[in-house]
Design an enzyme around this catalytic site. Structure first.
Site, PDB file in Angstrom:
ATOM      1  N   SER A 257       0.826  -1.203   0.000  1.00 38.63           N
ATOM      2  CA  SER A 257       0.000   0.000   0.000  1.00 38.63           C
ATOM      3  C   SER A 257       0.862   1.255   0.000  1.00 38.63           C
ATOM      4  O   SER A 257       1.894   1.320   0.672  1.00 38.63           O
ATOM      5  CB  SER A 257      -0.900  -0.033   1.230  1.00 38.63           C
ATOM      6  OG  SER A 257      -1.296   1.264   1.564  1.00 38.63           O
ATOM      7  N   LYS A 258       0.392   2.234  -0.739  1.00 38.94           N
ATOM      8  CA  LYS A 258       1.097   3.522  -0.828  1.00 38.94           C
ATOM      9  C   LYS A 258       1.251   4.179   0.540  1.00 38.94           C
ATOM     10  O   LYS A 258       2.134   4.993   0.742  1.00 38.94           O
ATOM     11  CB  LYS A 258       0.304   4.470  -1.736  1.00 38.94           C
ATOM     12  CG  LYS A 258       0.551   4.247  -3.210  1.00 38.94           C
ATOM     13  CD  LYS A 258       0.190   5.521  -3.976  1.00 38.94           C
ATOM     14  CE  LYS A 258       0.208   5.309  -5.472  1.00 38.94           C
ATOM     15  NZ  LYS A 258       1.481   4.782  -5.974  1.00 38.94           N
ATOM     16  N   ARG A 259       0.354   3.806   1.459  1.00 33.43           N
ATOM     17  CA  ARG A 259       0.452   4.373   2.807  1.00 33.43           C
ATOM     18  C   ARG A 259       1.806   4.047   3.441  1.00 33.43           C
ATOM     19  O   ARG A 259       2.278   4.730   4.325  1.00 33.43           O
ATOM     20  CB  ARG A 259      -0.637   3.756   3.696  1.00 33.43           C
ATOM     21  CG  ARG A 259      -1.891   4.596   3.745  1.00 33.43           C
ATOM     22  CD  ARG A 259      -2.782   4.174   4.865  1.00 33.43           C
ATOM     23  NE  ARG A 259      -3.076   2.749   4.873  1.00 33.43           N
ATOM     24  CZ  ARG A 259      -3.013   1.998   5.957  1.00 33.43           C
ATOM     25  NH1 ARG A 259      -2.636   2.525   7.116  1.00 33.43           N
ATOM     26  NH2 ARG A 259      -3.322   0.724   5.903  1.00 33.43           N
ATOM     27  N   PHE A 260       2.413   2.952   3.014  1.00 30.03           N
ATOM     28  CA  PHE A 260       3.684   2.522   3.615  1.00 30.03           C
ATOM     29  C   PHE A 260       4.882   2.915   2.770  1.00 30.03           C
ATOM     30  O   PHE A 260       6.014   2.676   3.140  1.00 30.03           O
ATOM     31  CB  PHE A 260       3.665   1.004   3.826  1.00 30.03           C
ATOM     32  CG  PHE A 260       2.631   0.573   4.813  1.00 30.03           C
ATOM     33  CD1 PHE A 260       2.940   0.460   6.159  1.00 30.03           C
ATOM     34  CD2 PHE A 260       1.334   0.319   4.410  1.00 30.03           C
ATOM     35  CE1 PHE A 260       1.985   0.084   7.085  1.00 30.03           C
ATOM     36  CE2 PHE A 260       0.364  -0.061   5.320  1.00 30.03           C
ATOM     37  CZ  PHE A 260       0.686  -0.177   6.662  1.00 30.03           C
TER      38      PHE A 260
END
Ligand code: GLU
Length: 487
Positions: A257-260
């Site tokens: 995920s882009k969040r990471f």
């Protein structure tokens, strides 16, 4: 049975950015082909016109090359099975659909989308687990079909899935897999726009391109029985299948995920990861040599890689900290200057990464101080920026005694005759002692005044490189005194 030449393939769909997981799968396919002196083929699966993204193919090819991986056959290089773009092979799929129609293994379906929708709704209302086509069009006789074709009624071509059959195949990673044919829908082979579906095109091309091993993410396992049925319908030998674990975000849900952080293959390079380091990290996402060896060149990987050692798990964790560690290992062992064989050294890589923004000669000088401190190329800017431009100094972070500290530094440094590290060390340390300053506090003020930051490479070594003129100028600018530099 005569052993087939090893031919593996990667078949990107130009529907978006190329994912880091794709590079992992590609790497495994590539290495396996190289290990057996076989061929690695790249094929562009661009038959899904709804999801097609213009320019995506070029970006995919570019990013694969920027990881240093090359294909033996495919776009740009050609090969004996041209064309390697499925959108240019429509006649081949039509011809093969006709073969199955003639054999009675496929049939025309003229049902409208509305009818199919209604049918699915009715099945759902009856709690059918997975809805399936009800084979209405299988009842059409020859003359009805011919009339509809003549009247240009839109149609698809469907596979006639055999009744009451156990579909079995062997997966080199997972073992035997068996599915009853009643679980399989009469899948569409040719869509109403005349394009093949993925399932149809993949089987025909893997066969015609003589692919010996199909290695792909295990999310494709549910599709494989459909492919097996097609191989059987054509009477073709099947390739070996090897489904490999997919990637999951370490300590989180399933997908990366882009969040990471980065997800697209290109993003990792933009973040300042070295391609060799990323590849080395990816080698271990689903495979392990069974030894402690962690640093692998591509050649070593080719030698040690084997399908038997692929993990039999569903998902493998993408550990971003491990990748950062791996990258720092590669940066630390990089040569600074370019190698005689033309391989770019760390200096050139940094120069290129920053688009020539920093002077290569200065990069070379400061790298020995920074090489063990940066984990990505990008971090070079954070630690080395002050070598190239005058820093902004926040006086609020200086100690109460900063004026005395900096004045003393100016006095000592101005009087130095030689500008070597030991001259600077001795000069400053003896003055600190004499004036009874706190060593740590003095050097922190000094460091901040020269660099603008509390975290820098060793300060005395840094100022040797910066030069006497520049250092005094910076100290005086903070003190607010006129730059009356005498030396
Ligand atoms: N075109 C498919 C994809 O985008 C290829 C799947 C396969 O390897 O069969 O992943």
């Amino acid at each position: 049975m005569e052993e087939k030449r090893v031919r593996t393939r990667m078949a990107p769909s130009p529907t978006g950015e190329y994912h880091i997981g794709h590079i992992r799968t590609l790497l495994y396919n590539w290495a396996f082909a190289k290990k057996y002196n076989g061929d690695f083929i790249l094929r562009i699966e661009d038959t899904d016109r709804e999801r097609f993204v213009a320019g995506a193919t070029d970006r995919i090819l570019e990013v694969i090359k920027s990881y240093g991986l090359v294909w033996d056959e495919g776009p740009q290089v050609g090969g004996p099975h041209e064309p390697y773009f499925q959108s240019q092979r429509l006649e081949i799929y039509q011809k093969h659909a006709q073969i199955l129609l003639d054999k009675g293994a496929a049939y025309y379906c003229f049902c409208t989308e509305e009818r199919l929708e209604k049918m699915r709704e009715e099945q759902k209302a009856r709690h059918v687990v997975s809805t399936k086509y009800d084979r209405l069009c299988l009842k059409l006789d020859k003359s009805e079909i011919e009339k509809k074709l003549k009247d240009k009624v839109p149609y698809v071509i469907r596979m006639k899935v055999p009744d009451n059959k156990e579909i079995t195949f062997n997966d080199l990673v997972i073992g035997d897999i068996s599915v009853p044919s009643s679980d399989i829908d009469d899948q569409v082979l040719i869509k109403s726009d005349g394009f093949p579906t993925y399932h149809f095109a993949v089987v025909i091309d893997d066969h015609l391109m003589e692919i010996s091993h199909v290695m792909r993410g295990n999310d494709w396992i549910p599709s494989t029985p459909k492919h097996v049925l097609l191989y059987q319908a054509f009477g073709w030998d099947m390739p070996y299948f090897a489904h490999i674990p997919n990637l999951k975000e370490m300590g989180a849900g399933k997908k990366l995920s882009k969040r990471f952080g980065a997800v697209a293959a290109k993003e990792f390079l933009d973040e300042g990861y070295l391609p060799e380091a990323v590849l080395n990290f990816l080698m271990f996402l689903g495979w392990n040599p069974g030894t402690d060896k962690e640093i692998y060149t591509l050649n070593e990987f080719v030698k040690d890689f084997s399908i038997e050692k692929i993990h039999k798990t569903d998902l493998v964790a993408f550990d971003r900290n491990k990748l950062l560690w791996m990258n720092s290992q590669y940066i630390q062992k990089s040569q600074i200057s370019d190698l005689p064989d033309g391989k770019a050294g760390l200096k050139s890589q940094i120069f290129k990464f920053f688009g020539g923004k920093y002077d290569a000669a200065v990069i070379e000088k400061i790298l020995p101080l920074l090489q063990t401190r940066i984990k990505t190329l990008k971090e070079f800017a954070d630690l080395a920026g002050f070598f190239f431009e005058k820093p902004k100094v926040d006086k609020k972070i200086l100690s109460n005694n900063w004026k005395n500290h900096l004045s003393m530094a100016v006095e000592v440094l101005e009087s130095l005759e030689k500008w070597g590290k030991s001259d600077i060390d001795e000069g400053l340390l003896s003055a600190v002692k004499e004036k009874n300053f706190k060593t740590g506090e003095f050097f922190m003020d000094f460091r901040i005044a020269v660099t603008g930051s509390k975290f820098t490479p060793p300060i005395n070594e840094s100022i040797v490189i910066l030069g006497k003129y520049e250092v005094l100028k910076r100290l005086k600018a903070v003190l607010g005194s006129k730059s009356n530099i005498k030396y």
